[in-house]
Design a protein around this motif. Structure first.
Motif, PDB file in Angstrom:
ATOM      1  N   LYS A  30      12.417  48.303  74.050  1.00  0.00           N
ATOM      2  CA  LYS A  30      13.869  48.445  73.866  1.00  0.00           C
ATOM      3  C   LYS A  30      14.471  49.458  74.838  1.00  0.00           C
ATOM      4  O   LYS A  30      15.108  50.445  74.439  1.00  0.00           O
ATOM      5  CB  LYS A  30      14.203  48.809  72.417  1.00  0.00           C
ATOM      6  N   VAL A  35      18.906  42.639  72.001  1.00  0.00           N
ATOM      7  CA  VAL A  35      18.341  43.103  70.735  1.00  0.00           C
ATOM      8  C   VAL A  35      19.504  43.533  69.841  1.00  0.00           C
ATOM      9  O   VAL A  35      20.469  44.134  70.313  1.00  0.00           O
ATOM     10  CB  VAL A  35      17.361  44.286  70.923  1.00  0.00           C
ATOM     11  N   SER A  61      21.290  45.899  67.480  1.00  0.00           N
ATOM     12  CA  SER A  61      21.096  47.331  67.327  1.00  0.00           C
ATOM     13  C   SER A  61      22.399  47.979  66.901  1.00  0.00           C
ATOM     14  O   SER A  61      23.489  47.523  67.249  1.00  0.00           O
ATOM     15  CB  SER A  61      20.631  47.929  68.651  1.00  0.00           C
ATOM     16  N   LEU A 115      20.041  52.792  74.013  1.00  0.00           N
ATOM     17  CA  LEU A 115      18.998  51.961  74.607  1.00  0.00           C
ATOM     18  C   LEU A 115      19.019  52.011  76.128  1.00  0.00           C
ATOM     19  O   LEU A 115      18.076  51.588  76.770  1.00  0.00           O
ATOM     20  CB  LEU A 115      19.141  50.518  74.123  1.00  0.00           C
TER      21      LEU A 115
END
Lengths: 151, 151, 151
Positions: free
Chosen positions: C39, C50, C52, C58
């Motif tokens: 990640k 992803v 999140s 990230l």
């Protein structure tokens, strides 16, 4: 006629190789442009290009400049293998239409990739254009290797 | 005679391509030399090369090493396009003297660029040598593309 | 027979060039795999891949991802010169066995280098494989240049 076709495909692959390398080289002035407009420099001696009181502050990292750099790096990693493999692919005497399809698809995917990268377009626009470009290259790899191992 | 000239120009372009690639590859040992003398390492396992009490401190970034790295990266971005385009340029059967001028100018501009970059010479010495190298490459791009589109 | 030998060596050099470039291109999906599993993203728009809560966190630098990147960069710096010089080397009409030795040694040294780099093996495993690959390339440089200057 087969010999003539190789000649045309080779000419075609040279042309497309030249075009994509030209596109890649244009990233260099683009990086300079971003560096100058955002006043970001990698070396202390480069700060001479702009008049400034505090030179040392200009030697820093900027997200926009790093974005152009990453785009240039991605070009290096994908366009150079394409150039080498496209010239070898031309020597395997493929159909003119198939070769044209490969080259056009690759060139347009790279232009699209650069626009999506520099413009910070939402994904998966950049990811898709990257994958299309790689699939075209892998298809040419497959043809070259299969021709070589059958000879 | 035209066929013979192509052969000589191709030989010439191979020679210059070999020389500039050799120059580019020598940046690799130079980076290692800077890393070892300045005790700067990118990976923890590399610290084995020097005996040291505190290994982890050696995994860091050093401005001199980064300068050599940027110079190497600039070589990659400029020399590889030159190599590809110079071989294609040789196939367009240019005058021997014109080809020699292109190749000599490029090779010397890159040597000058490296000296100016590593030595941190005041601008615009490095900028000028970079621009001369790019102009030579663009001139060869122009000839290749104009030949291809007239054929 | 000499002409035939050049053809075989050229075929051989094309095959090995294709294989090492393919190996280099596979570093790209490997980097993506490391980015996704750890990640870690270079661009804010990539965090879309992803789900999140905090996207901005990230966009950072991870030692494992940087290791794969450095390995890819080292491939670029060594494999591309090899590809160019191996094609020129094939044109100097070397012995088939000598050419095979050069190509095999280089290809295996690069595979070994990648395994040692990604696996963070203790030195000098990686250093040795790097040096073997460079010596093979320099040996081909020597042959090309000595042939050219004797002609």
């Amino acid at each position: 006629p087969k010999c003539k076709c190789i000649k045309y495909v080779f000419l075609l692959s040279s042309t497309y190789a030249t075009i994509v390398i030209l596109k890649m080289m244009l990233m260099s002035p683009l990086t300079s442009y971003f560096c100058l407009t955002r006043k970001v420099f990698a070396n202390l001696e480069d700060t001479k290009f702009v008049s400034s009181v505090e030179d040392k502050k200009l030697v820093r990292i900027d997200p926009d400049v790093e974005r152009v750099r990453r785009c240039h790096q991605n070009d290096l990693e994908n366009i150079i293998p394409f150039v080498v493999i496209s010239l070898l692919y031309a020597l395997t005497a493929p159909e003119l239409s198939a070769a044209l399809l490969h080259f056009c698809l690759f060139a347009s995917s790279r232009v699209f990739h650069t626009v999506a990268y520099i413009g910070a377009q939402p994904q998966s626009s950049r990811g898709l254009s990257l994958i299309v470009g790689m699939l075209v290259t892998f298809s040419m790899f497959y043809r070259v290797l299969s021709k070589v191992f059958l000879l």
